[in-house]
Motif scaffolding. Structure first.
Motif, PDB file in Angstrom:
ATOM      1  N   GLU A   1       0.821  -1.200   0.000  1.00 37.21           N
ATOM      2  CA  GLU A   1       0.000   0.000   0.000  1.00 37.21           C
ATOM      3  C   GLU A   1       0.864   1.262   0.000  1.00 37.21           C
ATOM      4  N   ILE A   2       1.903   1.255   0.823  1.00 38.61           N
ATOM      5  CA  ILE A   2       2.784   2.426   0.883  1.00 38.61           C
ATOM      6  C   ILE A   2       3.507   2.621  -0.436  1.00 38.61           C
ATOM      7  N   HIS A   3       3.964   1.503  -1.038  1.00 36.01           N
ATOM      8  CA  HIS A   3       4.690   1.607  -2.305  1.00 36.01           C
ATOM      9  C   HIS A   3       3.813   2.166  -3.408  1.00 36.01           C
ATOM     10  N   ASP A   4       2.576   1.651  -3.484  1.00 34.49           N
ATOM     11  CA  ASP A   4       1.717   2.018  -4.606  1.00 34.49           C
ATOM     12  C   ASP A   4       0.890   3.266  -4.333  1.00 34.49           C
ATOM     13  N   SER A   5       1.050   3.890  -3.180  1.00 30.32           N
ATOM     14  CA  SER A   5       0.325   5.125  -2.909  1.00 30.32           C
ATOM     15  C   SER A   5       1.302   6.251  -2.568  1.00 30.32           C
TER      16      SER A   5
ATOM     17  N   THR B   1      -0.459  19.792  -5.560  1.00 32.58           N
ATOM     18  CA  THR B   1      -1.677  18.975  -5.643  1.00 32.58           C
ATOM     19  C   THR B   1      -1.366  17.504  -5.382  1.00 32.58           C
ATOM     20  N   MET B   2      -0.282  17.022  -5.977  1.00 34.84           N
ATOM     21  CA  MET B   2       0.117  15.635  -5.774  1.00 34.84           C
ATOM     22  C   MET B   2       0.491  15.383  -4.312  1.00 34.84           C
TER      23      MET B   2
ATOM     24  N   LEU C   1      -0.807  12.811   0.743  1.00 37.50           N
ATOM     25  CA  LEU C   1      -1.117  12.888   2.167  1.00 37.50           C
ATOM     26  C   LEU C   1      -2.438  12.184   2.475  1.00 37.50           C
ATOM     27  N   ASP C   2      -3.433  12.397   1.597  1.00 35.60           N
ATOM     28  CA  ASP C   2      -4.708  11.697   1.788  1.00 35.60           C
ATOM     29  C   ASP C   2      -4.520  10.185   1.702  1.00 35.60           C
ATOM     30  N   GLU C   3      -3.726   9.750   0.726  1.00 38.64           N
ATOM     31  CA  GLU C   3      -3.473   8.312   0.588  1.00 38.64           C
ATOM     32  C   GLU C   3      -2.774   7.756   1.817  1.00 38.64           C
TER      33      GLU C   3
END
Length: 412
Positions: free
Chosen positions: A206-210, A245-246, A251-253
Motif C-alpha cells: 500500500e505504501i509503495h503504490d500510494s 496537488t500531488m 497525504l490523503d493516501e
C-alpha cells in the motif's frame, strides 16, 4: 482417606504423591463404605458362629479399633499415611488370623494400598494380604487347599495388573494432551507470525503504490520546475502547483493507509473511471508519456477496496512504464464485466522476457509482485505479457462486490 489430601499427579515419585488410584473421589467413597460393611459383616459372622465366647473379647475390640483407626487416618498424607496404613493392615492381620471371616476386608485394603503407596510397595502389601488370607483359611480348614491359596492370588494379580494398565494409559493420555496443547500453542504462534508477515507485506504494497508513487511524481515535477524556473517560469510554476496537488493527494493516501480505509469516492463505477483517467492525466502531465484511457462495459459498483486496488495497480504499472520501458505511449483499458473489473496497461516500450522475472523481485521491488498479490487477495490475478522489443501488457482482474472486499480485509 489419605488420597483426598494428596497433591495433583506430578513427576515426583515419593510416597506423598500417592498411588496409581490417587485422586479418585468416587472410588474413595465406595472404599470407605465397603471396608465398614465388610468389617461389620465379619463381626456378625463371628458372633453367629461363636457367640460372645471363645476369643470374642479380642475380636470385638479389635474390629472397633480397626474401624476407629481407619476413620482417624483417612485424611493423612505423606509418611503419616504410610504409617497409618501399616497400623490398619497390622490390626486387620490379627483379626484375620483369629477370625478368617475378616479375610474379606482384605479386598478394600488392597485398593487402599493402591491409593496410598507407590506401585511396587502396593504390590508388596497385596502379596502380604493374600498370604495372610491363605494362612487364615488353611488354619480354619485344617488342610492346604490350593483354591484358597491360588484364588486370592489370581484375583490380586488381575486387579493390580488391570489398574496398573489403567494408570499407564492415563499417563500416556496426559502426555498426549500436553503435547497437543503444546502443538496448538505452536500453531497459534505460527499463525500470529504469519499474520504479522502478511500485514507487513500488505502495508508495504500500500505504501509503495500510494505514498511512494506520489513522492516519485512530486520529485519529477520539482525537477522539471527547477530546470524551467528561469527559461519558462510560467511552466515551472505550473509544475510546482501540480507537485502541491500531488502532495495533498499523497497525504490523503497516507492517511487512508494508516486508517486502513478505502476511499469512499471510488465505490461507484463512474467514480472509478474518473479516478483512472485522473491518474493517467497526472502521469501524462508529469512525464510527457501519452496515456489514453478506454472504458468498456457499463460502469457498476465494485466495492471500495477493489476500486482502491485498481487505482494503485494502475499507478504501479505506469510507474514501471516510465522508469523501465522507455515507451512513448501506454494505453489504459478499464473493463467492467459481470462480477468484476479488469485493468489492462499496454505500452510500446522495450519489453522484456517475463520468464526471467522473479516472483519476489518484480521490476520495482514491490511493483509487479505486489500488484499480483493484491489482485489475488481480491479474487483475481495479474498476468504479464511481454517480449524484448515488443512492449508489455499488464492485465489485472478483480472480483467486484462486498465478498471480495471482506476477503481482503480478513487476509490483510
Amino acid at each position: 482417606m489419605t488420597t483426598e489430601a494428596a497433591p495433583a499427579p506430578g513427576p515426583a515419585p515419593a510416597a506423598s504423591a500417592g498411588g496409581i488410584l490417587a485422586g479418585q473421589t468416587l472410588l474413595d467413597r465406595w472404599l470407605h463404605i465397603s471396608l465398614v460393611v465388610l468389617v461389620i459383616a465379619s463381626v456378625a459372622r463371628y458372633l453367629q458362629g461363636h457367640g460372645l465366647g471363645d476369643q470374642a473379647e479380642v475380636v470385638l475390640p479389635g474390629a472397633a479399633v480397626l474401624l476407629i483407626a481407619y476413620a482417624a487416618g483417612r485424611r493423612l498424607a505423606g509418611t503419616a499415611a504410610v504409617v497409618w496404613l501399616a497400623a490398619v493392615v497390622a490390626c486387620w492381620t490379627v483379626l484375620a488370623l483369629i477370625a478368617p471371616s475378616f479375610s474379606w476386608a482384605a479386598v478394600p485394603l488392597v485398593f487402599l494400598a493402591l491409593r496410598v503407596l507407590p506401585f511396587r510397595w502396593a504390590v508388596a502389601v497385596t502379596v502380604f494380604l493374600v498370604a495372610v488370607v491363605a494362612v487364615a483359611w488353611s488354619r480354619m480348614t485344617g488342610l492346604a487347599d490350593p483354591t484358597v491359596l491360588l484364588g486370592p492370588v489370581c484375583v490380586a494379580v488381575l486387579a493390580v495388573t488391570t489398574y496398573r494398565a489403567l494408570e499407564r494409559d492415563a499417563v500416556t493420555r496426559r502426555a498426549l494432551l500436553n503435547e497437543l496443547e503444546a502443538a496448538q500453542d505452536e500453531v497459534a504462534d505460527a499463525e500470529r507470525r504469519a499474520g504479522v508477515v502478511a500485514e507487513r507485506a500488505r502495508l508495504s504494497r500500500e505504501i509503495h503504490d500510494s505514498v511512494a508513487q506520489g513522492l516519485t511524481s512530486i520529485n519529477l515535477l520539482l525537477q522539471a520546475a527547477d530546470q524551467e524556473w528561469e527559461s519558462r517560469p510560467a511552466d515551472a510554476r505550473g509544475h510546482v502547483d501540480q507537485a502541491a496537488t500531488m502532495a495533498r493527494s499523497s497525504l490523503d493516501e497516507a492517511r487512508r493507509v494508516v486508517r486502513d480505509l478505502a476511499p469512499t469516492e471510488l465505490t461507484g463505477g463512474s467514480a472509478l473511471a474518473t479516478a483512472v483517467r485522473q491518474v493517467a492525466d497526472d502521469v501524462a502531465a508529469t512525464t510527457g508519456l501519452s496515456v489514453p484511457v478506454h472504458v468498456h462495459g457499463d460502469p457498476h459498483e465494485v466495492g471500495g477496496r477493489v476500486a482502491t486496488a485498481v487505482v494503485r495497480t494502475l499507478r504501479g504499472a505506469l510507474a514501471n512504464v516510465v522508469e523501465h520501458a522507455g515507451a512513448t505511449t501506454a494505453v489504459v483499458s478499464l473493463t467492467f464485466h459481470e462480477g468484476g473489473v479488469a485493468l489492462d496497461v499496454r505500452d510500446d516500450g522495450a519489453g522484456f522476457e517475463p520468464a526471467q522475472l522473479k516472483e519476489t523481485d518484480g521490476l520495482r521491488g514491490h511493483g509487479l509482485a505486489g500488484m499480483r498479490a493484491r489482485a489475488r487477495l481480491l479474487g483475481g490475478d495479474l498476468v504479464i505479457e511481454s517480449a524484448p522489443g515488443e512492449g508489455t501488457v499488464v492485465a489485472a482482474s478483480f472480483a467486484a462486490g462486498q465478498a471480495a472486499s471482506q476477503g481482503e480485509e480478513r487476509r490483510g
